[in-house]
Design a protein around this motif. Sequence first.
Motif, short mmCIF file in Angstrom:
data_model
loop_
_atom_site.label_atom_id
_atom_site.label_comp_id
_atom_site.label_asym_id
_atom_site.label_seq_id
_atom_site.Cartn_x
_atom_site.Cartn_y
_atom_site.Cartn_z
N ALA A 391 80.58 30.37 51.87
CA ALA A 391 81.15 29.77 52.78
C ALA A 391 81.52 30.00 53.62
O ALA A 391 80.44 29.74 54.69
CB ALA A 391 82.27 28.71 52.16
N ARG A 405 77.66 23.01 62.17
CA ARG A 405 78.17 23.15 60.25
C ARG A 405 78.10 21.34 59.95
O ARG A 405 77.77 21.91 58.58
CB ARG A 405 79.64 23.61 60.36
CG ARG A 405 79.62 25.31 60.54
CD ARG A 405 80.68 25.73 60.54
NE ARG A 405 81.14 25.23 61.36
CZ ARG A 405 83.05 25.17 61.60
NH1 ARG A 405 83.13 25.57 59.89
NH2 ARG A 405 84.07 24.86 62.30
N LYS A 406 78.27 20.07 60.14
CA LYS A 406 77.97 18.97 59.86
C LYS A 406 76.30 18.55 59.43
O LYS A 406 75.96 18.48 58.51
CB LYS A 406 78.73 18.09 60.57
CG LYS A 406 80.45 18.59 60.71
CD LYS A 406 81.15 17.43 59.47
CE LYS A 406 82.36 17.81 59.37
NZ LYS A 406 83.10 17.51 58.24
N GLN A 409 75.55 21.12 56.72
CA GLN A 409 76.16 20.75 55.47
C GLN A 409 75.59 19.18 55.04
O GLN A 409 74.72 19.28 53.74
CB GLN A 409 76.90 20.34 55.17
CG GLN A 409 78.03 19.45 54.18
CD GLN A 409 79.20 18.94 54.59
OE1 GLN A 409 79.67 18.44 55.55
NE2 GLN A 409 79.54 18.19 53.30
N THR A 456 74.45 23.51 48.32
CA THR A 456 75.82 21.72 48.13
C THR A 456 77.05 22.18 48.42
O THR A 456 77.59 21.45 49.43
CB THR A 456 75.33 21.04 47.29
OG1 THR A 456 73.87 20.58 47.41
CG2 THR A 456 76.26 19.21 47.57
N ALA A 459 77.94 24.81 51.00
CA ALA A 459 77.65 24.20 52.71
C ALA A 459 78.67 22.76 52.99
O ALA A 459 79.38 22.89 54.11
CB ALA A 459 76.78 23.00 52.50
N GLY A 460 79.12 22.46 52.14
CA GLY A 460 80.37 21.59 51.73
C GLY A 460 81.59 22.41 53.17
O GLY A 460 82.03 21.94 53.44
N ALA A 463 81.49 23.17 56.45
CA ALA A 463 81.99 22.93 57.18
C ALA A 463 83.14 22.62 57.55
O ALA A 463 83.76 21.80 58.94
CB ALA A 463 81.31 21.56 56.44
#
Length: 470
Positions: A391, A405-406, A409, A456, A459-460, A463
């Motif tokens: 991350a 970053r959002k 994501q 997934t 990236a979550g 963020a």
Amino acid sequence: MSSATGTRIDAPSSHALNLWADGQKVATLGYEPMNDRWSLDYDADWVATPAAFPLSPALPFQPPAGGYAAGAVKRFVENLLPEGRALEITATTYRVSKSNIYALISALGTETTGAFRFWPSAEAPPVVAAKPPREVSREELDRRIAERDEIPFAVWDGKVRMSIAGVQDKLMVYLDRPLDDGGRVFLVEPPLASTHILKPDPARLVTPHLVINEHFCMALARRMALPVAEVSIYRTPRPVLVVRRFDRVVVQGVGQGVDHGANEPTVQRLHIIDACQASDLPESFKYERNLGGGEHVRNIREGVSFEMLFERVGQTVNKAAASMTLVRWALFQFLIGNSDAHGKNFSFFVRREGLDPAPWYDLVSVLQYPDIDHELAMAWGDAFSLNEVGAFQLADFAQRCGIDRKLLQREAARLAKLVVQHAPAQALADDYVDDGERAFAGQLRDFVMGQAARLTQLAGEAAKLKPEFL
């Protein structure tokens, strides 16, 4: 050097090639061999043409007051040449040094990547072919693939036929129609330009099913509605990847087809440059660690990185669209496990107004091959191994490249969902004809779906990292 009469003939102090595009002179390329000095002078009529474009951002129509940056012209030309064994074969065939860039582009410059032909300054490119195009039958192609150890695949009829960058065996050809519709394969000589690239499986055993690998990754990207070159598989019966050139457009006209009929199609050449050329870097800088991964040089990172690639957005016509394309390209490399996505594997169309991202190419899951190096061509943050990407590295990547970053994501989750949707169907495609190919496609399916789940999650988490941690 002396003549037969004993009189000394001084070698010329300079040489020149003209660059042509669609029958119009574009510029003159000058070369002084003793000083290794290169020059570029655009033709005034070309510059005045509304649709005209420069060779690259580093070589604008109007050079700076002090002239182009030292070595900029040479760097542009060098990036057009093949690499590895193909470069060695070219140098050997034409009896020149591998470092003699001018001699190599003189030999190969009639059919390079992009719009321009390099031509002797005292001549003009032919408008009509001097002889009928040379057809390559399925049987001959199969035989030439089989005998690559004895006769280099790049050499046909005593002439090197690979004049585009890369290390894989390739053959540039003209197809008069799709191969599955009875199309014929032709070698090209001016004025005929190539429309497709043929890529057989490498002779080395460490990369089995490379044609299936690249076809799967390219076809998966197309299923996901990502901008990618068109590919198919041609059987000789050996599998050969057929890549449609996106820097060539077939239009109706007269003079460049194979039969020279009244409504013969012609091939229009479009200008593209890779990220090394767009960044004004030599071919040796295509990897971020341009001096390699050795202990004493591993911290030197002067080559093309994700950050440098995103800096090219400032040169593009539509900056928002270009930035999003680069985000998706980077994420897709993660999804397929392409550790060799380097600076010559992303290209841009060159317009008068600026650059536009070109379709993607050379998409391969390198991580399927345990016996070759998996160091990343471009690091995610400071991670040069895909297994080390977490991350924090994703968040670091986003910060260095100016990506929210959002947004990262959301795009990661969207692409991962598309992979899960389309990878199973691609693995079952009719293109894969025997148990070995289908098993390899299944292996690719399982890998990319695993990467989708991992991306997934990472990236979550990226963020949610606090900015002060970066």
